[in-house]
Scaffold this motif. Structure first.
Motif, PDB file in Angstrom:
ATOM      1  N   ARG A   1      58.454  -7.969  73.123  1.00  0.00           N
ATOM      2  CA  ARG A   1      58.781  -6.669  72.912  1.00  0.00           C
ATOM      3  C   ARG A   1      59.987  -6.439  71.990  1.00  0.00           C
ATOM      4  O   ARG A   1      60.833  -7.410  72.270  1.00  0.00           O
ATOM      5  N   LEU A   2      59.976  -5.283  71.399  1.00  0.00           N
ATOM      6  CA  LEU A   2      61.286  -5.186  70.378  1.00  0.00           C
ATOM      7  C   LEU A   2      62.365  -4.981  71.203  1.00  0.00           C
ATOM      8  O   LEU A   2      63.506  -5.482  70.679  1.00  0.00           O
ATOM      9  N   ILE A   3      62.606  -4.421  72.235  1.00  0.00           N
ATOM     10  CA  ILE A   3      63.795  -4.235  73.088  1.00  0.00           C
ATOM     11  C   ILE A   3      64.371  -5.362  73.365  1.00  0.00           C
ATOM     12  O   ILE A   3      65.499  -5.452  73.794  1.00  0.00           O
ATOM     13  N   ASP A   4      63.597  -6.505  73.644  1.00  0.00           N
ATOM     14  CA  ASP A   4      63.923  -7.908  73.746  1.00  0.00           C
ATOM     15  C   ASP A   4      64.204  -8.781  72.872  1.00  0.00           C
ATOM     16  O   ASP A   4      65.030  -9.761  73.022  1.00  0.00           O
ATOM     17  N   VAL A   5      63.708  -8.341  71.821  1.00  0.00           N
ATOM     18  CA  VAL A   5      63.795  -9.663  70.591  1.00  0.00           C
ATOM     19  C   VAL A   5      64.419  -8.953  69.378  1.00  0.00           C
ATOM     20  O   VAL A   5      64.784  -9.807  68.411  1.00  0.00           O
ATOM     21  N   SER A   6      64.568  -7.766  69.220  1.00  0.00           N
ATOM     22  CA  SER A   6      64.622  -7.282  67.967  1.00  0.00           C
ATOM     23  C   SER A   6      66.429  -7.537  67.470  1.00  0.00           C
ATOM     24  O   SER A   6      67.045  -7.293  68.431  1.00  0.00           O
ATOM     25  N   ASP A   7      66.491  -7.849  66.408  1.00  0.00           N
ATOM     26  CA  ASP A   7      68.014  -8.042  65.811  1.00  0.00           C
ATOM     27  C   ASP A   7      68.498  -6.971  65.281  1.00  0.00           C
ATOM     28  O   ASP A   7      69.688  -6.879  64.813  1.00  0.00           O
ATOM     29  N   ASP A   8      67.945  -5.527  65.440  1.00  0.00           N
ATOM     30  CA  ASP A   8      68.425  -4.423  64.982  1.00  0.00           C
ATOM     31  C   ASP A   8      69.188  -3.838  66.153  1.00  0.00           C
ATOM     32  O   ASP A   8      68.544  -3.143  67.121  1.00  0.00           O
ATOM     33  N   VAL A   9      70.604  -3.932  66.302  1.00  0.00           N
ATOM     34  CA  VAL A   9      71.226  -3.431  67.162  1.00  0.00           C
ATOM     35  C   VAL A   9      71.125  -1.812  67.404  1.00  0.00           C
ATOM     36  O   VAL A   9      71.110  -1.418  68.588  1.00  0.00           O
ATOM     37  N   LEU A  10      70.931  -1.107  66.187  1.00  0.00           N
ATOM     38  CA  LEU A  10      70.702   0.306  66.243  1.00  0.00           C
ATOM     39  C   LEU A  10      69.500   0.628  66.896  1.00  0.00           C
ATOM     40  O   LEU A  10      69.630   1.654  67.753  1.00  0.00           O
ATOM     41  N   LEU A  11      68.475   0.051  66.582  1.00  0.00           N
ATOM     42  CA  LEU A  11      67.181   0.313  67.468  1.00  0.00           C
ATOM     43  C   LEU A  11      67.123  -0.087  68.719  1.00  0.00           C
ATOM     44  O   LEU A  11      66.997   0.834  69.574  1.00  0.00           O
ATOM     45  N   ARG A  12      67.906  -1.153  69.241  1.00  0.00           N
ATOM     46  CA  ARG A  12      67.722  -1.539  70.474  1.00  0.00           C
ATOM     47  C   ARG A  12      68.562  -0.604  71.171  1.00  0.00           C
ATOM     48  O   ARG A  12      68.253  -0.269  72.582  1.00  0.00           O
ATOM     49  N   ASN A  13      69.778   0.016  70.959  1.00  0.00           N
ATOM     50  CA  ASN A  13      70.552   1.149  71.527  1.00  0.00           C
ATOM     51  C   ASN A  13      70.188   2.632  71.312  1.00  0.00           C
ATOM     52  O   ASN A  13      71.120   3.353  71.560  1.00  0.00           O
ATOM     53  N   SER A  14      69.302   2.751  70.540  1.00  0.00           N
ATOM     54  CA  SER A  14      68.633   4.106  70.410  1.00  0.00           C
ATOM     55  C   SER A  14      67.612   4.641  71.470  1.00  0.00           C
ATOM     56  O   SER A  14      67.284   4.024  72.458  1.00  0.00           O
ATOM     57  N   ASP A  15      67.242   5.982  71.223  1.00  0.00           N
ATOM     58  CA  ASP A  15      66.315   6.661  72.179  1.00  0.00           C
ATOM     59  C   ASP A  15      64.972   6.521  71.286  1.00  0.00           C
ATOM     60  O   ASP A  15      64.119   7.658  71.497  1.00  0.00           O
ATOM     61  N   ASP A  16      64.691   5.687  70.312  1.00  0.00           N
ATOM     62  CA  ASP A  16      63.345   5.618  69.805  1.00  0.00           C
ATOM     63  C   ASP A  16      62.253   5.342  70.869  1.00  0.00           C
ATOM     64  O   ASP A  16      62.286   4.801  71.706  1.00  0.00           O
ATOM     65  N   TYR A  17      61.043   5.946  70.064  1.00  0.00           N
ATOM     66  CA  TYR A  17      59.937   5.788  71.233  1.00  0.00           C
ATOM     67  C   TYR A  17      59.561   4.323  71.650  1.00  0.00           C
ATOM     68  O   TYR A  17      59.514   4.162  72.828  1.00  0.00           O
ATOM     69  N   CYS A  18      59.583   3.598  70.824  1.00  0.00           N
ATOM     70  CA  CYS A  18      59.384   2.010  71.210  1.00  0.00           C
ATOM     71  C   CYS A  18      60.388   1.461  72.258  1.00  0.00           C
ATOM     72  O   CYS A  18      60.054   0.660  73.179  1.00  0.00           O
ATOM     73  N   ILE A  19      61.547   2.164  72.215  1.00  0.00           N
ATOM     74  CA  ILE A  19      62.568   1.529  73.075  1.00  0.00           C
ATOM     75  C   ILE A  19      62.627   2.446  74.635  1.00  0.00           C
ATOM     76  O   ILE A  19      62.674   2.036  75.359  1.00  0.00           O
ATOM     77  N   HIS A  20      62.622   3.542  74.678  1.00  0.00           N
ATOM     78  CA  HIS A  20      62.530   4.366  75.748  1.00  0.00           C
ATOM     79  C   HIS A  20      61.362   4.050  76.424  1.00  0.00           C
ATOM     80  O   HIS A  20      61.283   4.268  77.545  1.00  0.00           O
ATOM     81  N   LYS A  21      60.108   4.047  75.662  1.00  0.00           N
ATOM     82  CA  LYS A  21      59.066   3.458  76.592  1.00  0.00           C
ATOM     83  C   LYS A  21      59.118   2.025  77.204  1.00  0.00           C
ATOM     84  O   LYS A  21      58.825   1.859  78.275  1.00  0.00           O
ATOM     85  N   ALA A  22      59.891   1.059  76.535  1.00  0.00           N
ATOM     86  CA  ALA A  22      59.951  -0.187  77.203  1.00  0.00           C
ATOM     87  C   ALA A  22      61.053  -0.224  78.214  1.00  0.00           C
ATOM     88  O   ALA A  22      60.785  -0.804  79.306  1.00  0.00           O
ATOM     89  N   ARG A  23      61.997   0.739  78.204  1.00  0.00           N
ATOM     90  CA  ARG A  23      62.863   1.012  79.291  1.00  0.00           C
ATOM     91  C   ARG A  23      62.097   1.577  80.655  1.00  0.00           C
ATOM     92  O   ARG A  23      62.489   1.186  81.839  1.00  0.00           O
ATOM     93  N   GLY A  24      61.177   2.426  80.140  1.00  0.00           N
ATOM     94  CA  GLY A  24      60.591   3.228  81.270  1.00  0.00           C
ATOM     95  C   GLY A  24      59.742   2.022  81.920  1.00  0.00           C
ATOM     96  O   GLY A  24      59.538   1.847  83.361  1.00  0.00           O
ATOM     97  N   GLU A  25      58.989   1.190  81.046  1.00  0.00           N
ATOM     98  CA  GLU A  25      58.380  -0.060  81.765  1.00  0.00           C
ATOM     99  C   GLU A  25      59.167  -0.805  82.743  1.00  0.00           C
ATOM    100  O   GLU A  25      58.817  -1.397  84.010  1.00  0.00           O
ATOM    101  N   ASN A  26      60.417  -1.162  82.417  1.00  0.00           N
ATOM    102  CA  ASN A  26      61.381  -1.956  82.962  1.00  0.00           C
ATOM    103  C   ASN A  26      61.688  -1.063  84.396  1.00  0.00           C
ATOM    104  O   ASN A  26      61.579  -1.942  85.678  1.00  0.00           O
ATOM    105  N   ILE A  27      61.882   0.118  84.431  1.00  0.00           N
ATOM    106  CA  ILE A  27      62.166   0.873  85.549  1.00  0.00           C
ATOM    107  C   ILE A  27      60.785   0.972  86.466  1.00  0.00           C
ATOM    108  O   ILE A  27      61.255   0.720  87.634  1.00  0.00           O
TER     109      ILE A  27
END
Length: 335
Positions: free
Chosen positions: A117-143
């Motif tokens: 998943r992008l949240i786990d492997v992306s080297d884009d620090v801005l993306l990983r710390n954003s609320d972009d759709y691909c990130i907040h959906k992955a956060r939801g999965e984790n919860i």
């Protein structure tokens, strides 16, 4: 199946919900279908409810009805996830959480449920710390996974899902695809996407998959890519639109394309959607969901047939709002 099972569908009038609600009713479930839209109802066992679920008291009042199953198509921003998801998980026998295939990185082909998943492997620090759709959906999965060890949940990851008034092409939506075709305008597309493989699934097929995962013991505590395995390049998909509705496409450099969609370079949503999804090779492995539901690939509608069906259903007198920035670009460049 027991007739008395009650199901709550949140965000029920969207691309997938419009097919899922009647299917659940046909299966004998009693369905409360909630959305912000007014909806006429001629379906037995279905109650359409107009409500704003962003208000916590409205959601709590809804959940007090004690549903056996909840299918959740809502989009919750990161700050709401720690409140909403534990509440939903504790309020039902089976909760289906809508994630997205956009959470996947571009490291494995075909893409499987275990792919990075992008949240786990992306080297884009801005993306990983954003609320972009691909990130907040992955956060939801984790919860979901950490909150419900009893595994009364299923995570679903659709690919691009087209339906009535949902006609996607690269990152363009209906107003700038079918809407442009119906108003005799061309569409601008990024050249870098032309030969990239993409997956688009018909909403009717995705809804069928979801209906067969609900209350399915094989689905509890599991994650599924609810997609077709058919894939085509964006150039081939653009050709489908031309054949079906006459849409002419103009291919330009992605930077020109992004300037049309999002002229402010610090508003990164459009760039991230393009570069971290539509320019990825989205070849999907759907064997897991087929095995759990008993469906076969031959059951699923082909992309051409599905687009032809949904575009034929599109009202010809709809007040389209094609992008004036795209019109200006085409005129300025005599295209």
């Amino acid at each position: 199946m027991k007739q008395e099972k009650f199901v709550l569908v949140l965000g029920a009038t969207g691309a997938m919900g419009q097919y899922l609600v009647p299917r659940l009713a046909e299966m004998g479930y009693c369905v409360d279908a909630v959305s912000l839209d007014e909806k006429e109802n001629n379906l037995p066992n279905v109650n359409y409810i107009r409500a704003d679920l962003s208000k916590s008291d409205v959601l709590r009042e809804m959940l007090a009805r004690h549903y056996d199953g909840i299918v959740d198509f809502m989009i919750y921003r990161t700050e709401r996830l720690p409140y909403v998801l534990p509440l939903l998980l504790s309020s039902t026998e089976h909760y289906i959480f809508l994630s997205s295939y956009r959470i996947y990185a571009d490291l494995e082909h075909p893409v499987r449920e275990e792919s990075p998943r992008l949240i786990d492997v992306s080297d884009d620090v801005l993306l990983r710390n954003s609320d972009d759709y691909c990130i907040h959906k992955a956060r939801g999965e984790n919860i979901v996974r950490s909150t419900a060890p009893g595994k009364n949940w299923t995570v679903i990851r659709p690919a691009i899902t087209y339906s009535l008034m949902r006609y996607q092409l690269v990152t363009l939506e209906a107003h700038n695809t079918v809407g442009r075709a119906f108003t005799n305008r061309k569409a601008v597309l990024p050249e870098q996407a032309r030969n990239v493989d993409a997956t688009m699934s018909w909403a009717g097929d995705v809804a069928r998959m979801i209906s067969l995962l609900l209350f399915n013991e094989k689905a509890r505590g599991e994650t599924f890519s609810v997609t077709t395995a058919e894939h085509h390049t964006w150039g081939e998909i653009a050709d489908y639109y031309k054949e079906i509705c006459g849409l002419e496409s103009v291919w330009v450099d992605k930077e020109e394309y992004l300037k049309i969609l999002s002229p402010d370079p610090y508003m990164r949503g459009a760039r991230w959607q393009l570069e971290y999804d539509r320019l990825y090779r989205r070849i999907m492995d759907n064997s897991k969901v087929l095995a759990a539901t008993g469906l076969t690939r031959s059951c699923l509608k082909t992309l051409y047939d599905g687009l032809e069906l949904e575009i034929s259903r599109c009202p010809k007198d709809f007040p389209w709002r094609p992008s004036p920035e795209m019109d200006a670009f085409l005129e300025r460049n005599h295209l």
